[in-house]
Write a protein that holds these residues in place. Structure first.
Motif, short mmCIF file in Angstrom:
data_model
loop_
_atom_site.label_atom_id
_atom_site.label_comp_id
_atom_site.label_asym_id
_atom_site.label_seq_id
_atom_site.Cartn_x
_atom_site.Cartn_y
_atom_site.Cartn_z
N ILE A 205 0.87 -1.21 0.01
CA ILE A 205 -0.06 -0.04 -0.06
C ILE A 205 0.97 1.24 -0.04
N ALA A 209 1.33 4.36 -2.88
CA ALA A 209 1.08 5.51 -2.40
C ALA A 209 2.31 6.38 -2.77
N LYS A 295 -2.33 6.67 17.82
CA LYS A 295 -3.57 5.86 17.56
C LYS A 295 -3.38 4.43 17.88
N THR A 325 -6.65 -4.95 9.81
CA THR A 325 -6.05 -5.17 8.29
C THR A 325 -5.30 -3.94 7.97
N GLU A 327 -5.11 -2.25 5.25
CA GLU A 327 -6.10 -1.08 4.88
C GLU A 327 -6.42 -0.24 6.06
N THR A 328 -6.97 -0.76 7.21
CA THR A 328 -7.25 -0.13 8.29
C THR A 328 -5.95 0.79 8.76
N TYR A 330 -3.40 1.71 7.37
CA TYR A 330 -2.70 2.62 6.73
C TYR A 330 -3.76 4.04 6.36
N SER A 331 -4.80 3.64 6.67
CA SER A 331 -5.95 4.75 6.65
C SER A 331 -6.03 5.49 7.90
N GLU A 332 -5.45 4.78 8.96
CA GLU A 332 -5.44 5.64 10.12
C GLU A 332 -4.24 6.33 10.43
N GLU A 334 -2.66 7.46 7.43
CA GLU A 334 -2.87 8.71 6.69
C GLU A 334 -3.63 10.10 7.35
N LYS A 335 -4.63 9.58 8.06
CA LYS A 335 -5.48 10.70 8.89
C LYS A 335 -4.39 11.44 9.94
#
Length: 341
Positions: A205, A209, A295, A325, A327-328, A330-332, A334-335
């Motif tokens: 991922i 990016a 987080k 996961t 995906e979760t 990496y999403s956190e 990024e935030k």
């Protein structure tokens, strides 16, 4: 005259970091307080992270145990005792609350204090302290250390924990890896390891990016894992083996981190970079990563946190991590990075 205190916190990496806010509280409540710290060799760089620590006194206990008695380490043991006896302290705070730490405290000149028998790791230490204090361990390590220091030194603490670390402690010219991500893939217990397949997907991922990723290591096993991850994902840079101080400097220049329940995750949180912590078998409430940009992701499964070193269901791939996961994660991350920009 300024009071002198000796803090005894021998190990481990994360535990020493969790003690830093208590030192920040103490020097804020009592300006001019002189703080020395006694710890084990591998963690001396962590004690040095706090600018209020005057001297770090190092014990080679673990190395001495491995080497057995010999002329060199007998001299080192005698040297440590002389060092501990060389100065009088107004207070010696045993934050380790173990027999091994209390014994060293008794060698020092000063009043030895620590947690009460209700909260001490080794209950027998109650016979070794001049005074003891009851703390609430249910609120986590950082808060319990803050309570211990506040009671011992006679002040009230409040507010968010301050680790006292600044990014300016490391010269720009000595650092590499600026603006990269860093992944802490190593930890102790088998049950705390995120599956390698998850790390590989997370690297993929990051690759998509266009985010460069650094992977540190501190043992041959960790180096081998890093090599497998980089080879499988065709992405990432394996760092050379670094001292804790130099690695903390690299971390300070990274834009974000992902880590397990391991000391380096806590270093990232204490420095103040965005960091996502992954918790399966252990309790993020008690030992989660702390920091303004931290987080913690905890496994959403009935048996977690089990607090077992080896998963009884699947020792190599604990099922709790299926709920966290890549995906979760990496999403956190990024935030958090977006907030910090």
């Amino acid at each position: 005259m300024s009071r002198r205190i000796l803090v005894i916190k021998m190990s481990s990496l994360g535990d020493l970091l969790h003690t830093l806010p208590a030192i920040s509280d103490a020097v804020a409540a009592e300006p001019g307080l002189i703080v020395d710290w006694l710890c084990e060799e591998p963690f001396a760089d962590i004690a040095r992270l706090h600018p209020a620590v005057r001297n770090v006194i190092v014990s080679g206990r673990v190395r001495w145990k491995k080497e057995g008695l010999n002329g060199k380490n007998i001299k080192e043991r005698i040297g440590l005792i002389r060092k501990l006896r060389s100065e009088h302290y107004d207070l010696i705070i045993d934050a380790q609350s173990r027999i091994k730490s209390a014994r060293l405290g008794l060698l020092c000149r000063g009043t030895l204090v620590g947690p009460s028998a209700h909260t001490a790791t080794d209950k027998e230490t109650r016979f070794m302290y001049k005074r003891s204090f009851r703390v609430d361990i249910s609120q986590g390590a950082i808060e319990s250390y803050r309570q211990l220091f506040a009671q011992a030194l006679g002040y009230k603490h409040s507010g968010l924990p301050q680790f006292g670390i600044t990014k300016h402690q490391w010269p720009e010219a000595s650092l590499s890896g600026s603006n990269n991500l860093i992944f802490f893939h190593g930890t102790t217990w088998e049950s705390k390891h995120w599956p390698e397949s998850q790390w590989i997907d997370l690297l993929a991922i990051a690759k998509e990016a266009g985010e460069e990723v650094l992977l540190p290591w501190s043992s041959e096993a960790e180096k081998a894992r890093a090599e497998r991850l980089v080879e499988s994902a065709a992405w990432g840079t394996i760092l050379p083996r670094l001292s804790l101080w130099d690695l903390a400097g690299v971390i300070s220049k990274c834009k974000g981190a992902v880590g397990l329940d391991t000391g380096l995750s806590h270093v990232a949180g204490a420095i103040g970079i965005p960091v996502v912590g992954i918790f399966g078998s252990t309790n993020s409430v008690l030992t989660g990563v702390k920091g303004a940009l931290a987080k913690n992701l905890s496994a959403a499964i009935e048996c977690a946190p089990c607090m077992l070193k080896v998963c009884p269901i699947n020792a190599t791939t604990p099922p709790c991590y299926e709920t966290i996961t890549p995906e979760t994660v990496y999403s956190e991350l990024e935030k958090l990075v977006a907030v910090n920009q």
